[in-house]
Design a protein around this motif. Structure first.
Motif, short mmCIF file in Angstrom:
data_model
loop_
_atom_site.label_atom_id
_atom_site.label_comp_id
_atom_site.label_asym_id
_atom_site.label_seq_id
_atom_site.Cartn_x
_atom_site.Cartn_y
_atom_site.Cartn_z
N VAL A 70 0.93 -1.26 0.07
CA VAL A 70 0.07 -0.12 -0.08
C VAL A 70 0.71 1.15 0.03
O VAL A 70 1.79 1.32 0.69
N SER A 71 0.51 2.10 -0.90
CA SER A 71 1.19 3.55 -0.84
C SER A 71 0.53 4.53 -0.66
O SER A 71 -0.78 4.71 -0.81
N LEU B 188 -3.41 12.99 -9.51
CA LEU B 188 -2.12 13.34 -9.13
C LEU B 188 -1.55 12.36 -8.10
O LEU B 188 -0.44 11.59 -8.02
N ALA B 189 -2.75 11.70 -7.06
CA ALA B 189 -2.29 10.74 -6.07
C ALA B 189 -1.87 9.50 -6.71
O ALA B 189 -0.86 8.77 -6.28
N MET B 190 -2.54 8.94 -7.71
CA MET B 190 -2.29 7.67 -8.44
C MET B 190 -0.87 7.92 -8.75
O MET B 190 -0.14 6.95 -8.74
N ASN B 191 -0.49 8.84 -9.70
CA ASN B 191 0.92 8.74 -10.13
C ASN B 191 1.93 8.94 -9.11
O ASN B 191 3.01 8.26 -9.17
N ALA B 192 1.62 9.70 -8.06
CA ALA B 192 2.61 9.73 -7.05
C ALA B 192 2.61 8.38 -6.26
O ALA B 192 3.87 7.95 -5.85
N CYS B 193 1.68 7.69 -6.21
CA CYS B 193 1.64 6.33 -5.32
C CYS B 193 2.51 5.32 -6.02
O CYS B 193 3.08 4.60 -5.52
N HIS B 194 2.43 5.26 -7.50
CA HIS B 194 3.28 4.67 -8.47
C HIS B 194 4.72 4.93 -7.91
O HIS B 194 5.49 4.02 -7.95
N GLN B 195 4.96 6.12 -7.90
CA GLN B 195 6.51 6.52 -7.57
C GLN B 195 6.85 5.92 -6.25
O GLN B 195 7.97 5.39 -6.07
N ILE B 196 6.12 5.97 -5.32
CA ILE B 196 6.23 5.73 -3.91
C ILE B 196 6.30 4.36 -3.85
O ILE B 196 7.22 3.57 -2.82
N TYR B 197 5.60 3.34 -4.69
CA TYR B 197 5.49 2.00 -4.74
C TYR B 197 6.85 1.54 -5.15
O TYR B 197 7.80 0.81 -4.54
N GLU B 198 7.44 2.35 -6.10
CA GLU B 198 8.70 1.76 -6.53
C GLU B 198 9.89 2.07 -5.42
O GLU B 198 10.73 1.30 -5.26
#
Lengths: 244, 259, 244, 259, 259, 244
Positions: A157-158, A216-226
């Motif tokens: 979870v991010s 915006l949050a979706m994109n950021a969560c992908h980054q955080i996931y990485e």
């Protein structure tokens, strides 16, 4: 509070701390930082410093609160007294009780609770330094600590907040933006599946702004996931090294 | 449950090793685990320090707020020391209000600071009888590898050394130095089957049934003693610990608390 | 606090209350003063008035706190609200919680806990009037009450404080000495074996002063031991008389 | 457990005796156990009394502190009555915050004092609307042999009679007399199988399923009634108790509360 | 126990019905149970409303007291929202301090009111920096038939609409109007096996593993969202709920909250 | 408090609200007003508005508090924060703890507890609006709610207060009379058997006044009993209607 009255939040397309609208603060993740806990994670998000620990699955107390079909997940979000400008009295308050609930529900959907009936999986998050966004930082750290503890999980979870500041929808509010901006919307999600596991909003936004914020949050969560994945891999590698 | 049994087994193992003259981690009986002190790491705190002794990890933060003095000491600041044994730090710690262990930890650290008069509390007076600085010393344990009190006490004095008065936040003027006039250092020893061990780790703490913490100062005076545990100690053991403790405190002070 | 600034603690070799350096205050001990308790003791030490009661061995609640191998000793030190100049709010505070712990550990070494697995032995000390030294008075009373309750014990525990006042190491501090003196060191011991079961110190003393204090305390504990023993014998005699 | 069974057996035994007209300790149904009142025994208290009724042993202490009056009674002192049923006093008492029994005990004693207007609370005003004396009446039970309320109420009024205002401690001047204008006395009765018994001991309290406390004053007026217990009482029984209670209170007052 | 099993059975039954397109009480998926709003029913309160949604029954009372403002908002009143889930209202509620459910309920209602700026808090200033009105919004649940939050939020704004400042009681003068400038309405939806249902009753709440509350205002802006439950929700479901929730709030506002 | 100093309580044989000495305020009783509870009752007594709910018999928790021979009755009297002029802090205080105890003992004598060993019968009373006499209103409502829940009872309990006001013994005190009158005596009884199940008094009264008060209360409780009975019959009828 006349929110944001005198603050120039946006100047030449940049935010007060120089970031763009869709830019995250710096994130630093360290896995396995505690020895007594079964899993742990230290995380910095801008000036936030948080640490998460996971214990379990272990026997659930009190017994009458056990679930015969699955593990019970406990989550405790706690601020160190010195983590904020005005010392916080130790112990839970209404805010931390609510955040603990929301955070628990943010990570629960990925935990395969059915594997460990009658047990407890306990997640503890300590906020050592606070600078807006502590709950999202805590959820990110908790998710990594759960993986570090070897808890069977479907995914990570991010989490990140978006908000409205100076009329603009922006990502990952800092303290000034959070205190004086128009709205704050913390989100947690299973990034790879666009499934939202936590969502809160306070302040005032239009439907369109909310939709924009979610993107915006979706994109950021992908980054955080990485970043979470990388930190876990690094930990795994170093464990391998040590074992070798 | 499983945990407790494992700890029981390890306890016996550790006692056997000690009986044969060695410790589980290879240390000498009179040797500390590795110590590290990081300072000023929490920006929101007026002072802070993170002390690690082996796997033990303790964060101490200092916050200051203006408040009322006690009626019988109108010209002196107030020190409030608090310890939280959050469940993050150990499988044995539980959520909830302070229990006898966290209260004892806080109070022993507090007495060390007070007894040594390390903080010049008269300089903490803002307006006699009306307003003084309240110094909150918060001990936040992150990882309990044993011997919390030495780590907490070292963290407390190290954090105080880098504390600045938050004059600006409260629209006050003047010097923002917190005058620190001594450097109390706690040294904890346990007795296990007749042997004196310094800096017990958490299994050694369980294996021992008596423990003594000695807090001493730059001039070798003592400003705090606390015996704990369910067994008594021979007078001569305590006298020996007094000797050892003061000497070891000197070494730690020299290395980690430059004036 | 400028400790002891204006007080002439020592005058012509005598203390403020006329005692010599190594002199105890008057001690009065009465055994078996309560009917409901299994054992009890009323004790006066100077102006301190304390009462101790012992219940047990009896079933330990809650059950998960039972020890399968031995009795669990509980100790509660409590001040009556009117026992001090400024009324004390009822209920435990941090000080009383710590004193309860130290006092429990002071008496535990003489109790043969192995005789009564799964049970609780409960010691209650109430401070009715306080005048410095309440914890040592409480430990002395508790030790006698334990014996009165017939709890199997290896020996009695005796307790006294020493301290530093006006530059001198003295025995059994009174209230003025305790409040304004340089240091206070309460001690409990099994007098006949020179085994120390409780030791605390606050204030500031040199190693030599501490050693001197320990010697003073040892001598005094032997005296207190005799008083405790006499009180118990007297009680035993009177029980015999009554039985006869 | 063992204790409870023993108490159950004794309860039945006691009920059988009562049915045959006698009490376990040989007393008459309308007779109190021996009463003793010691006064002014706690030097740190402004007033105190220790009352024994048989094996029941209750210590009442009075403390006074200056404080703020209630907004609707700016010229009157404040009375706060508190009871602690500390576990020292009975195997059934437990540590912890006041429960319904200790709260009822404190409140019944409190209402007796208030209803009789025994304390002249107007004389407790130091500065109208600003500062008045707060009177803390603390009931500390030492041995629960039954009928705590009569012992506590008697201790309360006896302690108040020897209370002095601590003017000096708070740098105040003036007369240090606490004006006591009446002498409320509580008399407690139980009904066991149709018999009215005065001053129940703790087994009789258990054997009885209804109990009545009656507080009356020097002029025979009543300033407090409290029925308790899980059974009802016939009206005529209550009327009889009213009669008995007032008379017995007079006897106790005469003997133990000289004006 | 018996209760829990019955609820489990009903839960499965309800889920089966929903899978077949219908609800236990015959409602449409997007339909509320019958709503009623009674106003100004508690005379001792400054404002009050009792809202029923089906069998759900919630009483909201508003009390005002003068008090100190927060230091950082010296010219603004203070709003304190509290919810009590008293055991009278449901077999699952227990006596005791607020738990996470009652705290969440209170905080979500509170954020809706705050976010919409429904209360003009600047008009609640009595004397800048010294004295402002403290508005206590107390949510008292009487019968929990499910969807407490919508009932509580509607009760809160309805009660505020009939609130009068108690100037007289506190010897203050001036207008006694509490300025209400918006009408936030909460709409709660659950997802059960892919279906979106509005206004879940308490069995539907149990059957659902995720729930979303959306609070929106007269101008269709949103001033509060709260997802709860142990399952996630697809983004598209949330976007659909956003649409539905704002529209439904408009209907409720028009019918029950005349400006 | 100079009680009643300036108030003319009695004027031409009437009280401040126009009632005679032996006159009750208006009473309104509604049965079965809550759906989740097993039994419930809404009651107005003058300006008092109270609601009572009953749950049980159901399993008693914690188990060690079970009674092997009979049901345990629990009673919780609680005031809504907005029910009084000065907001009441939520949660129990000393007054409500005592009233809860007295109210429990008021209804217990009519409950046939032996039918349901090991269970709990729980009674909850919420005061929604308070105007003197809330405990008597609560007991009346609780008694009806117990019957509505089908709890086996020997009879109904009825309750009213009497008091002394302006020198007269009067029935059912209102707020002014309660606050400034000379004495207040709440009573509960099994009206048809003249058995008193609750009795408290505060203030000051003579024996004769108390006796007079008891008589007044008896008569009033008979009236209240009829109102309770009528409300229950009405409820029973309407259930029958619905069933038909």
């Amino acid at each position: 509070m006349k929110k944001g009255e005198d603050i120039e939040f946006i100047k030449e397309g940049k935010r007060v701390d120089g970031r763009g609208f869709d830019e995250l603060r710096d994130i630093k993740i360290e896995v396995g930082v505690l020895k007594r806990a079964d899993g742990s994670c230290y995380l910095e998000l801008g000036n936030n410093k948080v640490i998460a620990a996971v214990y379990g699955p272990r026997e659930m107390h009190p017994r009458h609160a056990q679930d015969a079909k699955m593990a019970v997940v406990k989550f405790r979000y706690n601020m160190a007294p010195f983590s904020v400008d005005d010392r916080k009295r130790p112990g839970p308050d209404r805010r931390s009780v609510e955040i603990s609930k929301v955070s628990r529900e943010a990570v629960e959907p990925v935990i395969i609770k059915e594997y460990y009936p009658k047990t407890a999986i306990e997640v503890y998050v300590e906020i050592l330094q606070s600078d807006a966004g502590t709950r999202t930082a805590g959820i990110n750290a908790a998710s990594v600590a759960l993986a570090d503890a070897g808890i069977p999980m479907k995914d990570l979870v991010s989490s990140v907040a978006v908000g409205k500041v100076g009329g603009e929808v922006v990502l990952d509010l800092n303290a000034v933006e959070d205190n004086y901006g128009e709205a704050d919307m913390p989100i947690a999600m299973i990034a790879r599946r666009n499934v939202i596991t936590a969502l809160q909003m306070d302040g005032r936004m239009t439907k369109e702004e909310i939709e924009k914020g979610l993107k915006l949050a979706m994109n950021a969560c992908h980054q955080i996931y990485e970043l979470q994945r990388t930190a876990l891999l690094k930990r795994y590698d170093s464990s391998e090294d040590r074992a070798a | 449950m499983g945990l407790e049994i494992m700890d029981d087994v390890r306890k016996d193992y550790v006692r056997n090793m000690i009986a044969e003259g060695s410790r589980e981690d290879g240390r000498d009986f009179r040797e500390y685990r590795e110590i590290s002190v990081e300072r000023a790491i929490i920006e929101n705190a007026e002072g802070s320090a993170r002390v690690k002794i082996g796997t033990t990890d303790v964060l101490v933060g200092v916050k200051l707020e203006p408040g009322e003095p006690f009626p019988d000491t109108p010209g002196e600041g107030v020190i409030i020391t608090n310890a939280e044994l959050v469940p993050l730090a150990s499988p044995e710690f539980e959520s909830g209000p302070p229990n006898e262990n966290s209260i004892q930890l806080a109070r022993v650290v507090d007495r060390g600071i007070r007894g040594s008069e390390a903080i010049n509390i008269e300089k903490l007076c803002i307006e006699e009888g009306e307003k003084v600085w309240i110094v909150f010393l918060d001990i936040h344990v992150l990882d309990n590898g044993g011997n919390l009190v030495d780590a907490a006490a070292l963290g407390a004095i190290a954090a105080l050394q880098n504390t600045r008065l938050p004059n600006e936040r409260y629209n006050l003027t003047g010097d923002d130095t917190l005058l620190i006039e001594d450097t109390p250092v706690a040294v904890t020893m346990v007795e296990i089957d007749g042997n004196i061990l310094l800096d017990p780790d958490y299994i050694e703490e369980k294996a021992a049934t008596s423990r003594l913490t000695l807090i001493s100062n730059a001039d070798s005076t003592v400003s705090g003693i606390q015996k704990s545990g369910s067994d008594g100690m021979k007078e001569e053991v305590i006298l020996e610990m007094l000797e050892i403790g003061i000497e070891k405190a000197g070494e730690i002070r020299e290395k980690f608390l430059p004036a």
